[in-house]
Structures are given as C-alpha cells and as structure tokens.
Motif scaffolding. Structure first.
Motif, mmCIF file in Angstrom:
data_model
loop_
_atom_site.group_PDB
_atom_site.id
_atom_site.type_symbol
_atom_site.label_atom_id
_atom_site.label_comp_id
_atom_site.label_asym_id
_atom_site.label_seq_id
_atom_site.Cartn_x
_atom_site.Cartn_y
_atom_site.Cartn_z
ATOM 1 N N TRP A 81 -37.526 41.174 -31.972
ATOM 2 C CA TRP A 81 -37.056 39.966 -32.651
ATOM 3 C C TRP A 81 -38.249 39.028 -32.771
ATOM 4 C CZ3 TRP A 81 -32.780 39.971 -35.232
ATOM 5 C CH2 TRP A 81 -32.285 38.769 -35.753
ATOM 6 N N LEU A 82 -38.596 38.639 -34.000
ATOM 7 C CA LEU A 82 -39.821 37.887 -34.263
ATOM 8 C C LEU A 82 -39.563 36.386 -34.402
ATOM 9 C CD1 LEU A 82 -41.343 40.342 -36.887
ATOM 10 C CD2 LEU A 82 -42.101 40.037 -34.514
ATOM 11 N N PRO A 83 -40.537 35.558 -34.018
ATOM 12 C CA PRO A 83 -40.374 34.113 -34.113
ATOM 13 C C PRO A 83 -40.750 33.550 -35.482
ATOM 14 C CG PRO A 83 -42.461 34.595 -33.058
ATOM 15 C CD PRO A 83 -41.782 35.917 -33.314
ATOM 16 N N THR A 84 -41.062 34.409 -36.453
ATOM 17 C CA THR A 84 -41.585 33.954 -37.742
ATOM 18 C C THR A 84 -40.513 33.500 -38.723
ATOM 19 O OG1 THR A 84 -41.656 36.290 -38.381
ATOM 20 C CG2 THR A 84 -43.704 35.300 -37.581
ATOM 21 N N GLY A 85 -39.257 33.768 -38.418
ATOM 22 C CA GLY A 85 -38.166 33.345 -39.293
ATOM 23 C C GLY A 85 -36.846 33.603 -38.601
ATOM 24 N N GLY A 130 -48.447 46.840 -42.484
ATOM 25 C CA GLY A 130 -49.052 47.053 -41.177
ATOM 26 C C GLY A 130 -50.333 46.285 -40.971
ATOM 27 N N LEU A 131 -51.056 46.029 -42.064
ATOM 28 C CA LEU A 131 -52.343 45.343 -41.984
ATOM 29 C C LEU A 131 -52.261 43.868 -42.346
ATOM 30 C CD1 LEU A 131 -54.484 48.118 -43.687
ATOM 31 C CD2 LEU A 131 -54.352 47.589 -41.250
ATOM 32 N N GLY A 132 -51.123 43.421 -42.829
ATOM 33 C CA GLY A 132 -50.969 42.024 -43.235
ATOM 34 C C GLY A 132 -49.927 41.308 -42.411
ATOM 35 N N PRO A 133 -48.670 41.274 -42.900
ATOM 36 C CA PRO A 133 -47.630 40.518 -42.191
ATOM 37 C C PRO A 133 -47.443 40.916 -40.739
ATOM 38 C CG PRO A 133 -46.842 41.212 -44.351
ATOM 39 C CD PRO A 133 -48.180 41.857 -44.148
ATOM 40 N N LYS A 134 -47.534 42.209 -40.423
ATOM 41 C CA LYS A 134 -47.282 42.616 -39.041
ATOM 42 C C LYS A 134 -48.379 42.137 -38.092
ATOM 43 C CE LYS A 134 -44.024 46.340 -39.713
ATOM 44 N NZ LYS A 134 -43.668 47.744 -39.453
ATOM 45 N N VAL A 135 -49.609 42.086 -38.562
ATOM 46 C CA VAL A 135 -50.684 41.541 -37.716
ATOM 47 C C VAL A 135 -50.354 40.086 -37.376
ATOM 48 C CG1 VAL A 135 -53.128 40.962 -37.562
ATOM 49 C CG2 VAL A 135 -52.444 43.096 -38.658
ATOM 50 N N GLU A 136 -49.954 39.324 -38.379
ATOM 51 C CA GLU A 136 -49.608 37.913 -38.172
ATOM 52 C C GLU A 136 -48.366 37.771 -37.297
ATOM 53 O OE1 GLU A 136 -49.072 36.431 -42.121
ATOM 54 O OE2 GLU A 136 -51.129 36.927 -42.728
ATOM 55 N N GLN A 140 -48.099 36.081 -33.598
ATOM 56 C CA GLN A 140 -47.255 34.915 -33.350
ATOM 57 C C GLN A 140 -46.231 35.187 -32.258
ATOM 58 O OE1 GLN A 140 -45.735 32.730 -36.742
ATOM 59 N NE2 GLN A 140 -47.396 33.506 -38.020
ATOM 60 N N ALA A 141 -45.798 36.455 -32.147
ATOM 61 C CA ALA A 141 -44.847 36.827 -31.100
ATOM 62 C C ALA A 141 -45.520 36.971 -29.742
ATOM 63 C CB ALA A 141 -44.157 38.141 -31.476
ATOM 64 N N GLY A 142 -46.861 36.965 -29.718
ATOM 65 C CA GLY A 142 -47.589 37.075 -28.461
ATOM 66 C C GLY A 142 -47.675 38.490 -27.910
ATOM 67 N N ARG A 163 -53.708 34.390 -29.725
ATOM 68 C CA ARG A 163 -53.723 32.961 -29.381
ATOM 69 C C ARG A 163 -53.636 32.150 -30.660
ATOM 70 N NH1 ARG A 163 -58.857 31.571 -26.122
ATOM 71 N NH2 ARG A 163 -59.678 33.514 -26.966
ATOM 72 N N GLY A 164 -52.831 31.090 -30.617
ATOM 73 C CA GLY A 164 -52.709 30.230 -31.791
ATOM 74 C C GLY A 164 -52.165 30.942 -33.012
ATOM 75 N N GLY A 165 -51.329 31.957 -32.797
ATOM 76 C CA GLY A 165 -50.715 32.657 -33.923
ATOM 77 C C GLY A 165 -51.588 33.688 -34.585
ATOM 78 N N GLU A 166 -52.694 34.065 -33.945
ATOM 79 C CA GLU A 166 -53.537 35.112 -34.525
ATOM 80 C C GLU A 166 -54.214 35.906 -33.418
ATOM 81 O OE1 GLU A 166 -57.799 33.346 -35.616
ATOM 82 O OE2 GLU A 166 -56.183 32.240 -36.597
ATOM 83 N N TYR A 167 -54.613 37.122 -33.767
ATOM 84 C CA TYR A 167 -55.357 37.938 -32.813
ATOM 85 C C TYR A 167 -56.828 37.538 -32.882
ATOM 86 C CZ TYR A 167 -51.409 41.000 -31.863
ATOM 87 O OH TYR A 167 -50.195 41.491 -31.452
ATOM 88 N N ARG A 168 -57.369 37.136 -31.737
ATOM 89 C CA ARG A 168 -58.770 36.715 -31.691
ATOM 90 C C ARG A 168 -59.729 37.892 -31.839
ATOM 91 N NH1 ARG A 168 -59.274 31.269 -30.194
ATOM 92 N NH2 ARG A 168 -57.238 30.366 -30.679
ATOM 93 N N ASN A 169 -59.291 39.072 -31.404
ATOM 94 C CA ASN A 169 -60.137 40.264 -31.502
ATOM 95 C C ASN A 169 -59.457 41.316 -32.363
ATOM 96 O OD1 ASN A 169 -62.072 39.223 -29.605
ATOM 97 N ND2 ASN A 169 -60.657 39.782 -27.978
ATOM 98 N N ARG A 170 -60.183 41.781 -33.381
ATOM 99 C CA ARG A 170 -59.713 42.874 -34.241
ATOM 100 C C ARG A 170 -60.861 43.866 -34.340
ATOM 101 N NH1 ARG A 170 -56.590 40.228 -39.413
ATOM 102 N NH2 ARG A 170 -55.444 38.614 -38.294
ATOM 103 N N THR A 171 -60.704 44.999 -33.676
ATOM 104 C CA THR A 171 -61.793 45.968 -33.602
ATOM 105 C C THR A 171 -61.416 47.252 -34.336
ATOM 106 O OG1 THR A 171 -62.320 45.090 -31.414
ATOM 107 C CG2 THR A 171 -63.332 47.190 -32.027
ATOM 108 N N PRO A 172 -62.157 47.599 -35.408
ATOM 109 C CA PRO A 172 -61.897 48.864 -36.099
ATOM 110 C C PRO A 172 -62.632 50.014 -35.399
ATOM 111 C CG PRO A 172 -63.549 47.593 -37.297
ATOM 112 C CD PRO A 172 -63.141 46.762 -36.104
ATOM 113 N N HIS A 173 -61.995 51.173 -35.382
ATOM 114 C CA HIS A 173 -62.584 52.378 -34.794
ATOM 115 C C HIS A 173 -62.574 53.470 -35.856
ATOM 116 C CE1 HIS A 173 -62.581 50.728 -30.695
ATOM 117 N NE2 HIS A 173 -61.440 50.153 -31.057
#
Length: 202
Positions: A81-85, A130-136, A140-142, A163-173
């Motif tokens: 259950w997401l806090p975005t709406g 998967g790369l847009g709304p779900k990241v956000e 936001q859900a922590g 933190r602050g509604g976004e992932y501070r680290n995004r690492t591609p492999h």
C-alpha cells in the motif's frame, strides 16, 4: 475516468467507477494479469514470459532459503500500500519481508511499507513503470532497497537510501558482473546480473 495501460496500448474508460473499482474490475476480467495503481494511474501488466519466470524461480529457491535462515521471508506478488495516493498500491515481482508481515495488512491483499526490506521487479512490456513511477513510489514509501532487472537496457539497477522521497543511491550493474545484496536487507548473497536478466545460469 480511469486510464488503463495494457502492454503498450492505452485505453480510456468513461464510467462512474472509482479508480479502485476499475482496478477490481480489470483484475476480474484479465486473469493472470497484474493490476496496480501507481500515482493515481491504473496499470495492467500481462503474465510473465519464460525468462522472467525463470529469474523469479531462481531467486525463490536460492534467495528464499537464505531469507528464512535470518527470520525473513521472500514472497511473490504481495501488494504494497503506497503513500503516493489514496488508492495507490503496487505488486512487486518479489519482496523480502519481515516474518510477521501479515500483521501489517492494510486492505486489498496489500501490506504497509514498513514490513518490506527489499522489492525486486523484472521489467516486462511496460518497463517504463519499473524505472519511473515505481522508483519514486518505493522511495516515498521508504522501502530500503529496490532492485530492477531492467531488460530493456540490459542492466540491473539497485536503488538504496530512500530519503526525502527519493533514492539517494542508484547504482547500475552491467552484464557479466554481480553485486552484493545491500546489508540493510539482512540477507548475505551475491546476485548475478545475467541470471536476473535471463533467468539462466551463468
């Protein structure tokens, strides 16, 4: 009015239904499809293909036993259950959850975000979610860790430190590499990028 995304086609549905009711109707009329509400938008994903299913099966076998060994559980297709709406929820392919996650039930087979340590998605035809709304949404859900097996761009993205509604680290492999599951998840394991993308052994 609700917008239903099915594969890469978008259909507008005029009715008196709320978006939650439209989601329930879509789930009933499209068995085997995954229905989610992301940022107020109804999205429908078709059933997984073979490579997608093999990647999830491998994780279920290998990762699941390690999760159980440290008092966690690995579950498939359990809603967050997401806090975005007011009606927003997502159904990740796999999640690492607390053993007592069922105590965090909210509604519609969805559970509160605090019960989740990591979510993992293997992209399908609607890879942009998967790369847009779900990241956000997951940030936001922590959710501490979000892993995306991004088959569109042939890499695995690991998102940490929400933190602050976004992932501070995004690492591609990239292909041919592996990565360690972040410590915050509580499960020690190396994950192969190729195996997550293809479902086959290296």
């Amino acid at each position: 009015m609700a917008v239903i995304q099915h594969e890469e086609q978008v259909t507008t549905v005029q009715s008196e239904l709320t978006i939650g009711e439209a989601a329930e109707q879509a789930a009933r009329s499209l068995p085997g499809h995954r229905v989610e509400i992301l940022q107020g938008r109804l999205t429908v994903t078709p059933p997984a293909d073979g490579s997608h299913a093999l990647a999830l099966s491998w994780l279920g076998e290998e990762f699941g036993s390690r999760a159980r060994g440290v008092g966690l559980r690995l579950v498939q297709a359990v809603g967050i259950w997401l806090p975005t709406g007011p009606d927003d929820y997502a159904i990740p392919d796999l999640s690492v959850v607390e053993a007592d996650f069922r105590d965090a039930h909210v509604m519609k087979n969805c559970y509160a975000p605090h019960a989740f340590r990591m979510v993992l998605e293997v992209t399908s035809t609607n890879w942009a979610d998967g790369l847009g709304p779900k990241v956000e949404d997951y940030a936001q859900a922590g959710i501490p860790v979000y892993v995306v097996a991004d088959r569109k761009h042939d890499q695995v993205l690991v998102c940490t430190d929400p933190r602050g509604g976004e992932y501070r680290n995004r690492t591609p492999h990239k292909r041919g590499t592996s990565f360690t599951v972040p410590d915050v998840v509580g499960v020690e394991m190396e994950l192969s990028v190729d195996r997550l993308l293809d479902g086959e052994e290296d």
